[in-house]
Design a protein around this motif. Structure first.
Motif, mmCIF file in Angstrom:
data_model
loop_
_atom_site.group_PDB
_atom_site.id
_atom_site.type_symbol
_atom_site.label_atom_id
_atom_site.label_comp_id
_atom_site.label_asym_id
_atom_site.label_seq_id
_atom_site.Cartn_x
_atom_site.Cartn_y
_atom_site.Cartn_z
ATOM 1 N N THR A 207 -3.476 1.666 -4.371
ATOM 2 C CA THR A 207 -3.235 0.221 -4.370
ATOM 3 C C THR A 207 -2.891 -0.201 -2.948
ATOM 4 O OG1 THR A 207 -0.912 0.584 -4.940
ATOM 5 C CG2 THR A 207 -2.449 0.183 -6.756
ATOM 6 N N PHE A 208 -3.256 -1.424 -2.604
ATOM 7 C CA PHE A 208 -3.084 -1.910 -1.244
ATOM 8 C C PHE A 208 -2.069 -3.043 -1.195
ATOM 9 C CE2 PHE A 208 -7.571 -0.587 -1.845
ATOM 10 C CZ PHE A 208 -7.565 0.519 -1.011
ATOM 11 N N ARG A 209 -1.313 -3.085 -0.114
ATOM 12 C CA ARG A 209 -0.347 -4.168 0.064
ATOM 13 C C ARG A 209 -1.095 -5.479 0.278
ATOM 14 N NH1 ARG A 209 -0.466 -1.058 4.700
ATOM 15 N NH2 ARG A 209 -0.971 -2.202 6.627
ATOM 16 N N ASP A 210 -0.384 -6.583 0.155
ATOM 17 C CA ASP A 210 -1.022 -7.894 0.158
ATOM 18 C C ASP A 210 -1.748 -8.216 1.463
ATOM 19 O OD1 ASP A 210 -0.145 -8.311 -2.399
ATOM 20 O OD2 ASP A 210 1.590 -9.519 -1.824
ATOM 21 N N ASP A 211 -1.215 -7.757 2.594
ATOM 22 C CA ASP A 211 -1.829 -8.107 3.876
ATOM 23 C C ASP A 211 -2.836 -7.065 4.348
ATOM 24 O OD1 ASP A 211 -0.004 -6.104 4.336
ATOM 25 O OD2 ASP A 211 0.779 -6.958 6.202
ATOM 26 N N PHE A 212 -3.178 -6.111 3.498
ATOM 27 C CA PHE A 212 -4.099 -5.036 3.871
ATOM 28 C C PHE A 212 -5.539 -5.534 3.791
ATOM 29 C CE2 PHE A 212 -6.399 -1.001 3.229
ATOM 30 C CZ PHE A 212 -5.827 -0.230 4.229
ATOM 31 N N VAL A 213 -6.341 -5.190 4.794
ATOM 32 C CA VAL A 213 -7.730 -5.641 4.870
ATOM 33 C C VAL A 213 -8.645 -4.595 4.240
ATOM 34 C CG1 VAL A 213 -9.642 -6.205 6.427
ATOM 35 C CG2 VAL A 213 -7.316 -7.000 6.945
ATOM 36 N N VAL A 214 -9.498 -5.018 3.336
ATOM 37 C CA VAL A 214 -10.539 -4.167 2.768
ATOM 38 C C VAL A 214 -11.869 -4.832 3.110
ATOM 39 C CG1 VAL A 214 -11.523 -3.157 0.682
ATOM 40 C CG2 VAL A 214 -9.033 -3.387 0.909
ATOM 41 N N ALA A 215 -12.632 -4.199 4.011
ATOM 42 C CA ALA A 215 -13.790 -4.871 4.598
ATOM 43 C C ALA A 215 -15.038 -3.992 4.548
ATOM 44 C CB ALA A 215 -13.476 -5.266 6.040
ATOM 45 N N PRO A 216 -15.726 -3.964 3.416
ATOM 46 C CA PRO A 216 -16.969 -3.196 3.329
ATOM 47 C C PRO A 216 -18.141 -3.936 3.953
ATOM 48 C CG PRO A 216 -16.557 -4.279 1.251
ATOM 49 C CD PRO A 216 -15.375 -4.591 2.132
ATOM 50 N N MET A 217 -19.130 -3.167 4.402
ATOM 51 C CA MET A 217 -20.385 -3.749 4.863
ATOM 52 C C MET A 217 -21.363 -3.800 3.696
ATOM 53 S SD MET A 217 -21.357 -2.166 8.534
ATOM 54 C CE MET A 217 -20.162 -2.089 9.867
ATOM 55 N N ALA A 218 -22.220 -4.812 3.725
ATOM 56 C CA ALA A 218 -23.302 -4.893 2.745
ATOM 57 C C ALA A 218 -24.495 -5.573 3.405
ATOM 58 C CB ALA A 218 -22.866 -5.690 1.517
ATOM 59 N N GLN A 219 -25.657 -4.977 3.233
ATOM 60 C CA GLN A 219 -26.848 -5.666 3.724
ATOM 61 C C GLN A 219 -27.093 -6.889 2.839
ATOM 62 O OE1 GLN A 219 -30.266 -3.866 5.310
ATOM 63 N NE2 GLN A 219 -29.391 -1.815 5.421
ATOM 64 N N VAL A 220 -27.349 -8.012 3.491
ATOM 65 C CA VAL A 220 -27.542 -9.277 2.780
ATOM 66 C C VAL A 220 -28.887 -9.863 3.199
ATOM 67 C CG1 VAL A 220 -26.565 -11.542 2.264
ATOM 68 C CG2 VAL A 220 -25.046 -9.648 2.866
ATOM 69 N N LYS A 221 -29.664 -10.279 2.219
ATOM 70 C CA LYS A 221 -30.975 -10.867 2.514
ATOM 71 C C LYS A 221 -31.352 -11.860 1.432
ATOM 72 C CE LYS A 221 -35.097 -11.252 4.412
ATOM 73 N NZ LYS A 221 -35.282 -11.945 5.724
ATOM 74 N N VAL A 222 -31.528 -13.116 1.821
ATOM 75 C CA VAL A 222 -32.027 -14.134 0.905
ATOM 76 C C VAL A 222 -33.548 -14.056 0.902
ATOM 77 C CG1 VAL A 222 -32.133 -16.585 0.371
ATOM 78 C CG2 VAL A 222 -30.041 -15.621 1.349
ATOM 79 N N CYS A 223 -34.121 -13.728 -0.258
ATOM 80 C CA CYS A 223 -35.572 -13.573 -0.355
ATOM 81 C C CYS A 223 -35.988 -13.727 -1.816
ATOM 82 C CB CYS A 223 -36.010 -12.212 0.192
ATOM 83 S SG CYS A 223 -35.255 -10.804 -0.670
ATOM 84 N N ASP A 224 -37.266 -13.945 -2.046
ATOM 85 C CA ASP A 224 -37.771 -14.095 -3.410
ATOM 86 C C ASP A 224 -38.033 -12.749 -4.072
ATOM 87 O OD1 ASP A 224 -37.717 -16.886 -3.285
ATOM 88 O OD2 ASP A 224 -39.693 -16.961 -2.338
ATOM 89 N N ASP A 225 -38.472 -11.781 -3.288
ATOM 90 C CA ASP A 225 -38.866 -10.479 -3.820
ATOM 91 C C ASP A 225 -37.727 -9.484 -3.630
ATOM 92 O OD1 ASP A 225 -39.966 -7.921 -4.281
ATOM 93 O OD2 ASP A 225 -41.963 -8.600 -3.703
ATOM 94 N N VAL A 226 -37.034 -9.135 -4.708
ATOM 95 C CA VAL A 226 -35.881 -8.237 -4.611
ATOM 96 C C VAL A 226 -36.293 -6.856 -4.114
ATOM 97 C CG1 VAL A 226 -34.052 -7.081 -5.915
ATOM 98 C CG2 VAL A 226 -34.603 -9.484 -6.385
ATOM 99 N N ALA A 227 -37.389 -6.328 -4.647
ATOM 100 C CA ALA A 227 -37.831 -4.991 -4.252
ATOM 101 C C ALA A 227 -38.127 -4.931 -2.757
ATOM 102 C CB ALA A 227 -39.055 -4.584 -5.061
ATOM 103 N N GLU A 228 -38.764 -5.956 -2.258
ATOM 104 C CA GLU A 228 -39.069 -6.007 -0.826
ATOM 105 C C GLU A 228 -37.786 -6.140 -0.008
ATOM 106 O OE1 GLU A 228 -41.436 -8.906 2.350
ATOM 107 O OE2 GLU A 228 -42.015 -8.909 0.236
ATOM 108 N N GLY A 229 -36.853 -6.945 -0.502
ATOM 109 C CA GLY A 229 -35.593 -7.129 0.201
ATOM 110 C C GLY A 229 -34.739 -5.875 0.223
ATOM 111 N N LEU A 230 -34.916 -5.001 -0.774
ATOM 112 C CA LEU A 230 -34.142 -3.766 -0.838
ATOM 113 C C LEU A 230 -34.692 -2.679 0.080
ATOM 114 C CD1 LEU A 230 -33.391 -3.403 -4.657
ATOM 115 C CD2 LEU A 230 -31.752 -3.937 -2.840
ATOM 116 N N LEU A 231 -35.906 -2.833 0.566
ATOM 117 C CA LEU A 231 -36.513 -1.777 1.373
ATOM 118 C C LEU A 231 -35.693 -1.434 2.614
ATOM 119 C CD1 LEU A 231 -38.811 0.195 1.616
ATOM 120 C CD2 LEU A 231 -40.155 -1.569 2.793
#
Length: 334
Positions: A207-231
């Motif tokens: 468990t994390f204290r209130d002021d603790f930062v949890v900052a994961p990275m995630a690839q983000v892409k707005v696109c129509d084709d999900v499969a293509e965006g996941l490549l």
């Protein structure tokens, strides 16, 4: 949930898109921009370039590799850039793995990674607090140096430069449950790898204290084709799981296995190490790539973003390839 822009590290050379993306992220109200390093470009120099042309966005390393610099050197980089940027630095550190530490930096990978990390952070903290000369009698880090191969003339020193902030935030990249628990105890934040909002138990029960930062990275892409965006996500995973480590010791592959994809992780390694890289990428399950990223039409990303908000994540660091995606994510998070 705050937003950050993750630029990663350079490939063959600097990207012409990085500075415009950072400027657009600051204009859109993103909280931070992050750079990284592997065995090419370093993490601090690009941030200095960005700092000179921005005014409010925070500047993070995700991550600066501990093996690349002694802890006092890392502290010098951080306090220097913190002064030049007006107090905007977030110091993210990572231990990397045996392949990189021993193959690139020419140093032994520590037999006790938790101890090595704890001592490294302690040295950095002492430099930044500047309360007294740095003195640490550790297994991996000793200040002054007391090894039998030294002169014995080392003197405990305190930074000539007064750090702008004694509490400059230190964040750690951590994967295993024990490492995550230690991170919660000694750091100001955690930089998770392959964060899945539906599998928080993979990282343990910390468990994390209130002021603790949890900052994961995630690839983000707005696109129509999900499969293509996941490549691009699958290409990244193929490289990290297949090639960023030894066949017998690859932390990225081990994490994927703990997330329920053990057979797939070993198959990706097998293909990549056999030189069949395209097949390794195709072997990455779409389901795995999808759960650790935000890809697809605006409505799909909006729906999935709610899952990220429900957990412990405080900052989403978006590996976003275009200004349109940056703007859509900012609108959805407002």
């Amino acid at each position: 949930m705050r937003l950050g822009l993750a630029l990663g590290y350079w490939g063959r050379g600097p990207s012409a898109d990085h500075l415009p993306l950072a400027l657009e992220a600051e204009r859109l109200g993103y909280d931070s921009v992050w750079t990284a390093e592997s065995w090419g470009s370093d993490a601090f120099t690009p941030l200095t370039w960005i700092a000179a042309q921005t005014s409010t966005i925070k500047l993070g390393t995700a991550v600066a590799q501990m093996a690349a610099r002694s802890p006092t050197t890392t502290a010098m980089h951080a306090l220097t850039l913190d002064h030049l940027s007006g107090g905007r630095v977030l110091l993210g550190l990572g231990l990397s793995g045996p392949q990189v530490v021993e193959g690139w930096y020419g140093r032994p990978f520590p037999k006790s990674p938790l101890t090595a990390t704890r001592e490294y952070v302690e040295v950095v903290r002492q430099v930044l607090r500047r309360e007294a000369p740095v003195e640490v009698d550790g297994r991996f880090h000793t200040h002054p140096y007391r090894g039998a191969d030294g002169t014995g003339l080392g003197k405990a020193l305190k930074s000539i430069t007064h750090p702008l902030r004694s509490d400059l935030p230190v964040l750690l990249g951590a994967e295993g449950p024990k490492n995550v628990a230690q991170t919660a105890a000694i750091a100001d934040g955690w930089l998770p790898l392959y964060w899945s909002p539906s599998r928080p138990e993979v990282y343990g029960t910390t468990t994390f204290r209130d002021d603790f930062v949890v900052a994961p990275m995630a690839q983000v892409k707005v696109c129509d084709d999900v499969a293509e965006g996941l490549l691009p996500v699958k290409m990244m995973l193929g490289f990290y799981i297949g090639g960023m480590g030894h066949a017998a010791r690859n932390f990225h592959a081990d994490l994927m296995a703990r997330m329920g994809y053990e057979q797939e992780a070993r198959r990706i390694q097998e293909l990549f190490l056999a030189g069949r890289r395209e097949e390794a990428v195709l072997a990455v399950p779409d389901a795995f790539a999808d759960e650790i990223s935000l890809v697809g039409p605006r409505e799909r990303i909006a729906e999935r973003l709610e899952l990220w908000r429900k957990g412990p994540v405080t900052d989403l660091l978006a590996l976003a390839p275009d200004p349109h995606t940056l703007r859509v994510l900012a609108e959805l998070n407002s």
